[in-house]
Design a protein around this motif. Sequence first.
Motif, PDB file in Angstrom:
ATOM      1  N   ALA A 295       1.277  -1.003  -0.019  1.00 41.92           N
ATOM      2  CA  ALA A 295      -0.263   0.565   0.125  1.00 41.92           C
ATOM      3  C   ALA A 295       1.195   1.169  -0.101  1.00 41.92           C
ATOM      4  O   ALA A 295       0.334   2.365  -0.670  1.00 41.92           O
ATOM      5  N   ILE A 296       2.516   0.885   0.650  1.00 37.16           N
ATOM      6  CA  ILE A 296       2.812   2.480   0.542  1.00 37.16           C
ATOM      7  C   ILE A 296       3.434   2.417  -1.033  1.00 37.16           C
ATOM      8  O   ILE A 296       3.527   3.798  -0.953  1.00 37.16           O
ATOM      9  N   LEU A 297       4.150   1.437  -1.183  1.00 38.84           N
ATOM     10  CA  LEU A 297       4.357   1.936  -2.237  1.00 38.84           C
ATOM     11  C   LEU A 297       4.239   2.024  -3.955  1.00 38.84           C
ATOM     12  O   LEU A 297       4.514   3.347  -4.487  1.00 38.84           O
ATOM     13  N   VAL A 298       2.784   1.752  -3.768  1.00 38.33           N
ATOM     14  CA  VAL A 298       1.832   2.294  -4.616  1.00 38.33           C
ATOM     15  C   VAL A 298       1.463   3.746  -4.357  1.00 38.33           C
ATOM     16  O   VAL A 298       1.243   4.553  -5.516  1.00 38.33           O
ATOM     17  N   ARG A 299       1.916   4.790  -2.950  1.00 38.41           N
ATOM     18  CA  ARG A 299       1.568   5.357  -3.391  1.00 38.41           C
ATOM     19  C   ARG A 299       3.163   6.614  -3.827  1.00 38.41           C
ATOM     20  O   ARG A 299       2.763   8.401  -3.579  1.00 38.41           O
ATOM     21  N   LEU A 300       4.058   6.161  -3.641  1.00 38.90           N
ATOM     22  CA  LEU A 300       5.158   6.851  -3.860  1.00 38.90           C
ATOM     23  C   LEU A 300       5.292   7.297  -5.351  1.00 38.90           C
ATOM     24  O   LEU A 300       5.743   6.506  -5.823  1.00 38.90           O
ATOM     25  N   GLU A 301       6.029   8.297  -5.244  1.00 35.96           N
ATOM     26  CA  GLU A 301       6.175   8.799  -6.472  1.00 35.96           C
ATOM     27  C   GLU A 301       7.777   9.167  -7.300  1.00 35.96           C
ATOM     28  O   GLU A 301       8.241   8.845  -8.392  1.00 35.96           O
ATOM     29  N   SER A 302       8.924   9.221  -5.642  1.00 32.95           N
ATOM     30  CA  SER A 302      10.442   9.188  -6.029  1.00 32.95           C
ATOM     31  C   SER A 302      10.365   7.882  -7.044  1.00 32.95           C
ATOM     32  O   SER A 302       9.921   6.838  -6.768  1.00 32.95           O
ATOM     33  N   ASP A 303      11.757   7.939  -7.257  1.00 36.12           N
ATOM     34  CA  ASP A 303      12.316   6.694  -7.476  1.00 36.12           C
ATOM     35  C   ASP A 303      13.279   6.239  -6.376  1.00 36.12           C
ATOM     36  O   ASP A 303      13.940   6.342  -5.623  1.00 36.12           O
ATOM     37  N   LEU A 304      12.691   4.933  -5.990  1.00 36.98           N
ATOM     38  CA  LEU A 304      12.698   3.718  -4.687  1.00 36.98           C
ATOM     39  C   LEU A 304      14.216   3.784  -4.281  1.00 36.98           C
ATOM     40  O   LEU A 304      14.689   3.366  -3.600  1.00 36.98           O
ATOM     41  N   VAL A 305      14.754   2.725  -5.842  1.00 36.09           N
ATOM     42  CA  VAL A 305      16.272   2.887  -6.014  1.00 36.09           C
ATOM     43  C   VAL A 305      16.942   4.439  -5.378  1.00 36.09           C
ATOM     44  O   VAL A 305      18.164   4.265  -4.690  1.00 36.09           O
ATOM     45  N   ASP A 306      17.200   5.118  -5.764  1.00 36.12           N
ATOM     46  CA  ASP A 306      17.233   6.914  -5.378  1.00 36.12           C
ATOM     47  C   ASP A 306      17.665   6.677  -3.633  1.00 36.12           C
ATOM     48  O   ASP A 306      18.568   6.685  -2.712  1.00 36.12           O
ATOM     49  N   ALA A 307      15.816   6.486  -2.948  1.00 36.38           N
ATOM     50  CA  ALA A 307      16.263   7.016  -1.532  1.00 36.38           C
ATOM     51  C   ALA A 307      16.913   5.029  -1.328  1.00 36.38           C
ATOM     52  O   ALA A 307      17.085   5.351   0.080  1.00 36.38           O
ATOM     53  N   LEU A 308      16.630   4.338  -1.482  1.00 36.78           N
ATOM     54  CA  LEU A 308      17.532   3.189  -0.747  1.00 36.78           C
ATOM     55  C   LEU A 308      18.742   3.181  -0.822  1.00 36.78           C
ATOM     56  O   LEU A 308      19.819   2.542  -0.048  1.00 36.78           O
ATOM     57  N   GLU A 309      19.287   4.142  -1.861  1.00 37.62           N
ATOM     58  CA  GLU A 309      20.780   3.953  -1.862  1.00 37.62           C
ATOM     59  C   GLU A 309      21.030   4.705  -1.515  1.00 37.62           C
ATOM     60  O   GLU A 309      22.646   5.064  -0.394  1.00 37.62           O
ATOM     61  N   ALA A 310      20.456   6.111  -0.766  1.00 33.90           N
ATOM     62  CA  ALA A 310      20.597   6.545   0.329  1.00 33.90           C
ATOM     63  C   ALA A 310      20.864   6.404   1.239  1.00 33.90           C
ATOM     64  O   ALA A 310      21.632   7.480   2.244  1.00 33.90           O
ATOM     65  N   CYS A 311      19.970   5.355   1.594  1.00 34.59           N
ATOM     66  CA  CYS A 311      20.276   4.969   2.943  1.00 34.59           C
ATOM     67  C   CYS A 311      21.675   4.895   3.522  1.00 34.59           C
ATOM     68  O   CYS A 311      22.983   4.264   4.091  1.00 34.59           O
ATOM     69  N   VAL A 312      22.078   3.959   1.951  1.00 33.33           N
ATOM     70  CA  VAL A 312      23.227   3.371   2.404  1.00 33.33           C
ATOM     71  C   VAL A 312      24.578   3.890   2.230  1.00 33.33           C
ATOM     72  O   VAL A 312      25.352   3.622   3.050  1.00 33.33           O
ATOM     73  N   ASP A 313      24.107   4.846   1.307  1.00 30.43           N
ATOM     74  CA  ASP A 313      25.295   6.082   0.691  1.00 30.43           C
ATOM     75  C   ASP A 313      25.715   7.190   2.317  1.00 30.43           C
ATOM     76  O   ASP A 313      25.709   8.495   1.734  1.00 30.43           O
ATOM     77  N   GLY A 314      25.027   7.185   2.508  1.00 26.83           N
ATOM     78  CA  GLY A 314      24.237   7.941   4.113  1.00 26.83           C
ATOM     79  C   GLY A 314      24.071   9.486   3.610  1.00 26.83           C
ATOM     80  O   GLY A 314      24.580  10.220   4.359  1.00 26.83           O
ATOM     81  N   CYS A 315      23.303   9.638   2.778  1.00 25.59           N
ATOM     82  CA  CYS A 315      22.453  10.810   2.144  1.00 25.59           C
ATOM     83  C   CYS A 315      21.626  10.689   2.022  1.00 25.59           C
ATOM     84  O   CYS A 315      21.225  11.551   1.411  1.00 25.59           O
ATOM     85  N   LEU A 316      20.885  10.665   2.913  1.00 24.06           N
ATOM     86  CA  LEU A 316      19.510  10.551   3.317  1.00 24.06           C
ATOM     87  C   LEU A 316      18.683  11.744   3.088  1.00 24.06           C
ATOM     88  O   LEU A 316      17.349  11.942   2.045  1.00 24.06           O
TER      89      LEU A 316
END
Length: 425
Positions: A295-316
């Motif tokens: 239910a959450i991801l069908v509301r996401l308009e941004s790029d999920l991969v960018d967000a998940l990578e930002a978590c790994v790279d410390g730039c969320l």
Amino acid sequence: MKVLILGSGGREHALAWAIARSPRVTEIVCAPGNGGMAQNSRCVPIDLKDLSAMVRLAEAEQPDFTVVGPELPLSLGIVDALRERGRRVFGPTRAAAMLESSKGFAKQFLERHHIPTPNYAVCSNAAEVAKAIDIFHPPIVVKADGLFAGKGVIICSSRNTAAEAAQGLFSGALLGEAAEQIVIEEFLEGDEISFLCLSDGKHVTPLVPAQDHKRIGEGDTGPNTGGMGVYSTDALLDPAMSEWILRHIAEPTVQGMAEEGTPFTGVLYCGLMMTARGPQVLEFNARFGDPETQAILVRLESDLVDALEACVDGCLAETPLGWSRGASACVVASSGGYPGSYKTGLPITGLAAAAQVSGVQVFHAGTALKNGQTLTAGGRVLGVTAAADSLTEALARAYQAMAEVHFEGMYYRRDIGYRAREKKS
Ligand code: AMP
């Protein structure tokens, strides 16, 4: 970019769907995946209990990025093992995942950091339980420490039944496996909210809130399941409450984990009870929820991969998320008999017609693709998910699509979102 997704449920199908929308992604491999994921990605078999097999798979596949869906590989240390080999992987380390894998650890952590949670006692034997339950007024909540897929929580109407439940958890009679520790907890009344956040170890970004339906029966009756449906609307939490939860629960948790030398990167799922004395943490999960993620991801308009990578790279902090306004709902179709025993291998029809309904995504959970036919392969079979401007419309779309789907014994709740609709009227 090649992405490896570990897991086989509706959550992982939704992750695969959202990840595939990223223009940077050229290949997705799912391990082990399911019948829905197999239609658009390559699925490879894997035992999610076998840490070294998962590491060997990642070494063989050489993905640019790995996303871990379920809790078990996290609690085994898949993130630590892949990071040690220089692989980029989304999820918390084994130590950070203890927020989910040990309820005792989570409760003591919450207490150390003054984060609101029900009163509790951690007990290792019957004598400690006897002492602890004297100071709780029934109903009393008894929880097994460890990963028991939501089955390790028993709400007891008297001290005697609480003592018996604790004994059943210690002996293994209740869950088939002996619990070493249990948590006795104060019973709270209120609405439950799933407040999921992304974190890079420092910054916390909330996702849109959701409310799930764990019981099998309509009106929230009958035994607990993995989740029979969920919905998400902006109205679930007003901005002031959302901000309060962020400042007093999610951020102190991430800060506390960093201070203790076990920084938390990944999804911090706060299971909250909204009580008369404010939000209280019932549990943490260290990963995306299922079916909340759908239910959450069908509301996401941004790029999920960018967000998940930002978590790994410390730039969320520099990677804001965009959401569609309005609502979404996911209705789960389960096998007849679930959460008890059920048949598998039954043909599913109507999937193509269901997918035609505007705004609908049919996420597979327990399905398998055999000779071009989709068969049932688990208790929770499908999560029919829809986004729309309003909850009423999202639910209408999900149920319209569900009406197209059929398999022998198919069951779904027809009252998903009823609490939100009751509040409105
Ligand atoms: P947990 O796995 O700790 O989230 O517990 C599973 C479910 O049990 C929750 O979603 C609640 O519905 C219920 N529950 C857990 N703890 C409590 C509590 N302290 N008071 C009331 N209900 C609870």
